[in-house]
Design an enzyme around this catalytic site. Sequence first.
Site, short mmCIF file in Angstrom:
data_model
loop_
_atom_site.label_atom_id
_atom_site.label_comp_id
_atom_site.label_asym_id
_atom_site.label_seq_id
_atom_site.Cartn_x
_atom_site.Cartn_y
_atom_site.Cartn_z
N ASP A 1 0.82 -1.21 0.00
CA ASP A 1 0.00 0.00 0.00
C ASP A 1 0.86 1.26 0.00
OD1 ASP A 1 1.01 -0.44 2.53
OD2 ASP A 1 -0.92 -0.66 3.51
N ASP B 1 -7.52 -2.01 14.28
CA ASP B 1 -8.92 -2.17 13.88
C ASP B 1 -9.11 -3.37 12.95
OD1 ASP B 1 -7.81 -1.29 11.52
OD2 ASP B 1 -9.11 0.47 11.30
N HIS C 1 -7.28 -4.12 10.21
CA HIS C 1 -6.96 -3.98 8.78
C HIS C 1 -5.69 -4.72 8.41
CE1 HIS C 1 -4.61 -0.16 9.93
NE2 HIS C 1 -3.74 -0.82 9.20
N GLU D 1 -9.56 -1.18 5.41
CA GLU D 1 -10.24 -0.84 6.65
C GLU D 1 -11.54 -1.65 6.78
OE1 GLU D 1 -8.58 0.52 8.77
OE2 GLU D 1 -7.96 2.57 8.39
#
Length: 262
Positions: free
Chosen positions: A69, A138, A140, A145
């Site tokens: 990413d 979270d 990811h 996400e």
Amino acid sequence: MEIVILDGVDAVDRTAADIVERTVRSTHVSIPVLGLATGSTPVGTYRELARRHREEGLSFSHCRAFLLDEYIGLARSAEQSYFSFIRENFVDHVDLDDAAVFSPDGEAHDIAAEAQRYDAAIAAAGGIDVQILGIGTDGHIGFNEPGSSLRSRTRVKTLTEQTRTDNARFFDSPEAVPHHVLTQGLGTIDEARHLVLIATGESKAEAVAAAVEGPLSAHCPASVIQWHPHVSVLLDDAAASSLALAEYYRYAYANKPRWQHL
Ligand SMILES: N[C@@H]1[C@@H](O)[C@H](O)[C@@H](COP(=O)(O)O)O[C@@H]1O
């Protein structure tokens, strides 16, 4: 999916490095393709691989690498870009050809075209042999996400405030963390032949438990690994502390048949 609970962060780094080394030295793969993650978790693995390069002759000169990413709107030359991060923490310390290290271009004018180009580049390289993954608090992976489609391709995502806060430590101020990113999709990641998810520290315990023992759900994007036929999850005790079946995972690993690799 094999869940390996190891004695400390160094053991996690060494075990992840062992898996990468096996792929790099494999005589069955002429051009090993490595999937590299950023974030602080894999830095120790990269340091260990660089040590093996220096001291044990482990060569990456025949490899290619793809990053997961990149931030959108950050110059590649910025120290917080993942383009720079992977060079500073890995590529500059081994003999991997800089031109063989690919990452999504977060400065591209046509970001949708760039996303498609990136997926095509991975496919043209024959796919990724071993993909290192960290995990966000979270849940990811990459920058997928919560709510990410389980079959998503490389595309733009908006970061959660939680991720922006977690990653603020790399920036001058929390406001400087970009809101948007270009990330390999969960479907893209799922195509890698071996997924190696590494997590250390208590802050990852809940996300790890949701990923490994929770339902397969877009709510915890990392849970997509449950679907994959070859996954190694490498954890220290703290990251494993919320797992219901920790005892069984330890038992299974301790009794693993000697001929079976991770
Ligand atoms: N895009 C990266 C992820 O690939 C990484 O797994 C995550 C966790 O980072 P850390 O290892 O620093 O906790 O951070 C970023 O958001």
